[in-house]
Motif scaffolding. Structure first.
Motif, PDB file in Angstrom:
ATOM      1  N   ALA A 178      15.057   0.255 -23.788  1.00 46.60           N
ATOM      2  CA  ALA A 178      14.903  -0.444 -22.595  1.00 46.60           C
ATOM      3  C   ALA A 178      14.269  -1.820 -22.897  1.00 46.60           C
ATOM      4  O   ALA A 178      14.014  -1.917 -24.046  1.00 46.60           O
ATOM      5  N   ALA A 179      14.659  -2.547 -21.913  1.00 46.74           N
ATOM      6  CA  ALA A 179      14.434  -4.155 -22.147  1.00 46.74           C
ATOM      7  C   ALA A 179      13.642  -4.843 -20.938  1.00 46.74           C
ATOM      8  O   ALA A 179      14.204  -4.357 -19.941  1.00 46.74           O
ATOM      9  N   THR A 180      12.638  -5.501 -21.044  1.00 45.13           N
ATOM     10  CA  THR A 180      12.084  -6.229 -20.188  1.00 45.13           C
ATOM     11  C   THR A 180      12.061  -7.754 -20.762  1.00 45.13           C
ATOM     12  O   THR A 180      11.240  -7.871 -21.598  1.00 45.13           O
ATOM     13  N   THR A 181      12.577  -8.566 -19.839  1.00 44.53           N
ATOM     14  CA  THR A 181      12.237  -9.985 -20.316  1.00 44.53           C
ATOM     15  C   THR A 181      12.188 -10.927 -19.226  1.00 44.53           C
ATOM     16  O   THR A 181      12.026 -10.526 -18.076  1.00 44.53           O
ATOM     17  N   THR A 182      11.682 -12.216 -19.462  1.00 45.58           N
ATOM     18  CA  THR A 182      11.587 -13.188 -18.243  1.00 45.58           C
ATOM     19  C   THR A 182      11.677 -14.562 -18.736  1.00 45.58           C
ATOM     20  O   THR A 182      12.045 -14.806 -19.678  1.00 45.58           O
ATOM     21  N   LEU A 183      12.102 -15.368 -17.883  1.00 47.77           N
ATOM     22  CA  LEU A 183      12.571 -16.768 -17.983  1.00 47.77           C
ATOM     23  C   LEU A 183      11.250 -17.834 -17.776  1.00 47.77           C
ATOM     24  O   LEU A 183      10.234 -17.260 -17.362  1.00 47.77           O
ATOM     25  N   ASP A 184      11.619 -19.024 -18.469  1.00 49.25           N
ATOM     26  CA  ASP A 184      10.503 -20.001 -18.299  1.00 49.25           C
ATOM     27  C   ASP A 184      10.984 -21.050 -17.192  1.00 49.25           C
ATOM     28  O   ASP A 184      11.619 -22.126 -17.680  1.00 49.25           O
ATOM     29  N   PRO A 185      10.949 -20.977 -15.950  1.00 52.09           N
ATOM     30  CA  PRO A 185      11.363 -21.951 -15.040  1.00 52.09           C
ATOM     31  C   PRO A 185      10.386 -23.220 -15.262  1.00 52.09           C
ATOM     32  O   PRO A 185       9.362 -23.369 -15.769  1.00 52.09           O
ATOM     33  N   PRO A 186      10.999 -24.415 -14.504  1.00 46.12           N
ATOM     34  CA  PRO A 186      10.274 -25.398 -14.462  1.00 46.12           C
ATOM     35  C   PRO A 186       8.705 -25.226 -13.945  1.00 46.12           C
ATOM     36  O   PRO A 186       7.962 -25.819 -14.441  1.00 46.12           O
ATOM     37  N   VAL A 187       8.541 -24.614 -12.772  1.00 48.86           N
ATOM     38  CA  VAL A 187       7.325 -24.181 -12.231  1.00 48.86           C
ATOM     39  C   VAL A 187       7.037 -22.845 -12.755  1.00 48.86           C
ATOM     40  O   VAL A 187       7.507 -21.706 -12.014  1.00 48.86           O
ATOM     41  N   ALA A 188       6.372 -22.366 -13.807  1.00 52.48           N
ATOM     42  CA  ALA A 188       6.173 -21.312 -14.306  1.00 52.48           C
ATOM     43  C   ALA A 188       4.746 -20.641 -14.369  1.00 52.48           C
ATOM     44  O   ALA A 188       3.827 -21.353 -14.460  1.00 52.48           O
ATOM     45  N   TYR A 189       4.692 -19.262 -14.537  1.00 59.97           N
ATOM     46  CA  TYR A 189       3.501 -18.615 -14.417  1.00 59.97           C
ATOM     47  C   TYR A 189       2.943 -18.364 -16.132  1.00 59.97           C
ATOM     48  O   TYR A 189       2.009 -18.861 -16.235  1.00 59.97           O
ATOM     49  N   PHE A 190       3.981 -18.354 -16.717  1.00 58.66           N
ATOM     50  CA  PHE A 190       3.657 -18.153 -18.246  1.00 58.66           C
ATOM     51  C   PHE A 190       3.774 -19.528 -19.016  1.00 58.66           C
ATOM     52  O   PHE A 190       4.693 -20.350 -18.760  1.00 58.66           O
ATOM     53  N   ALA A 191       2.874 -19.305 -20.041  1.00 60.63           N
ATOM     54  CA  ALA A 191       3.129 -20.494 -21.176  1.00 60.63           C
ATOM     55  C   ALA A 191       4.252 -20.018 -21.790  1.00 60.63           C
ATOM     56  O   ALA A 191       4.927 -19.073 -22.048  1.00 60.63           O
TER      57      ALA A 191
END
Length: 274
Positions: A57-70
């Motif tokens: 299994a895999a879970t990933t996220t992106l880093d958009p211009p306005v992001a929640y994550f560092a």
């Protein structure tokens, strides 16, 4: 002299007649014909066994211009979201197929549908590299209730009653995955669900023994690969919706199956042999 010759002739005739009678009383039977099992024909059956397998299994996220994550949180989430799920269970179901026998070779087409029972989960947590002691947790759940296969078979007869074969074809299953992300930084939550009818592949080997009157017993091993299912979500909530933050969830399923079964063949020719 005439009486002596007459008596001698009668004695010779008596001896010949007795020998002829003895010859007439002795004869040899022709060898009886025995029925050899012929594999040609339609058959149905059942099987039971066990499966053991795994899902990545895999879970990933992106880093958009306005992001929640560092920036440093994105690879950390991917590392924790890469999870390995194990599963083992009893499996069993119904089989149907048709065989063609050509001399010592047997060709066939077989289908089955079985309770699969694949189910497992995994959980991982880590601290945010930017923001310890706050952290996050990723949970993955994977399952598949049933499995169907459509396979070709090709084998040879070690004896007229003993078939050794290889088999391969398509594997079909209804797969499900559930994923959850949460953190302690801002009580953020995200979830994703996958349900997909996957068409993968299967291959294996087996042996089948004809016990007579159309019945046969078999033992079989199959390897199943259902490929990868995936989805994206934009439902992260952290004090409010953050639709710009995209998550991707995915998983695959691979399994080993060992089972035994019994088949009954309808009709079909019987070949006589001496």
């Amino acid at each position: 002299m005439k009486r002596f010759l007459l008596a001698a002739a009668m004695a010779v005739l008596g001896t010949v007649a007795a020998q002829a009678a003895d010859l007439a009383a002795h004869y040899t039977k022709a060898p009886m014909m025995a029925a050899a099992y012929n594999w040609t024909g339609f058959y149905v059956g059942g099987n039971v066994g066990g499966q053991w397998g795994s899902a990545d299994a895999a879970t990933t996220t992106l880093d958009p211009p306005v992001a929640y994550f560092a920036n440093s949180s994105v690879p950390a989430i991917a590392a924790v979201g890469a999870q390995h799920v194990n599963s083992s269970s009893v499996t069993g179901g119904l089989t149907a197929g048709y065989n063609w026998q050509v001399n010592s070779a047997v060709f066939g087409l077989e289908g089955d549908i079985n309770y699969f029972g694949f189910k497992g989960s995994a959980t991982g947590s880590a601290l945010y590299p930017c923001c310890a002691p706050t952290g996050f947790t990723v949970n993955s759940q994977v399952s598949a209730d049933w499995l169907a296969t459509i396979r070709g078979r090709i084998g040879f007869l070690a004896t007229p009653s003993w078939l050794i074969y290889a088999t391969g074809g398509a594997a079909i299953a209804d797969v499900k995955g559930n994923f959850n992300f949460s953190d302690t930084f801002a009580a953020a939550t995200e979830s994703g669900a996958i349900r997909d009818t996957r068409v993968g592949w299967t291959a294996g080997v087996g042996g089948e023994y004809a016990v007579g009157n159309g019945w046969s017993l078999k033992a079989e091993y199959l390897y199943v690969d259902l490929g990868r299912a995936s989805m994206t979500s934009n439902n992260l909530v952290a004090g409010g919706p953050l639709p710009a933050q995209t998550f991707t969830h995915s998983f695959d399923i691979k399994s080993n199956i060992v089972r035994i079964g019994v088949n009954y063949k309808f009709g079909g020719p019987v070949v006589a042999r001496y």
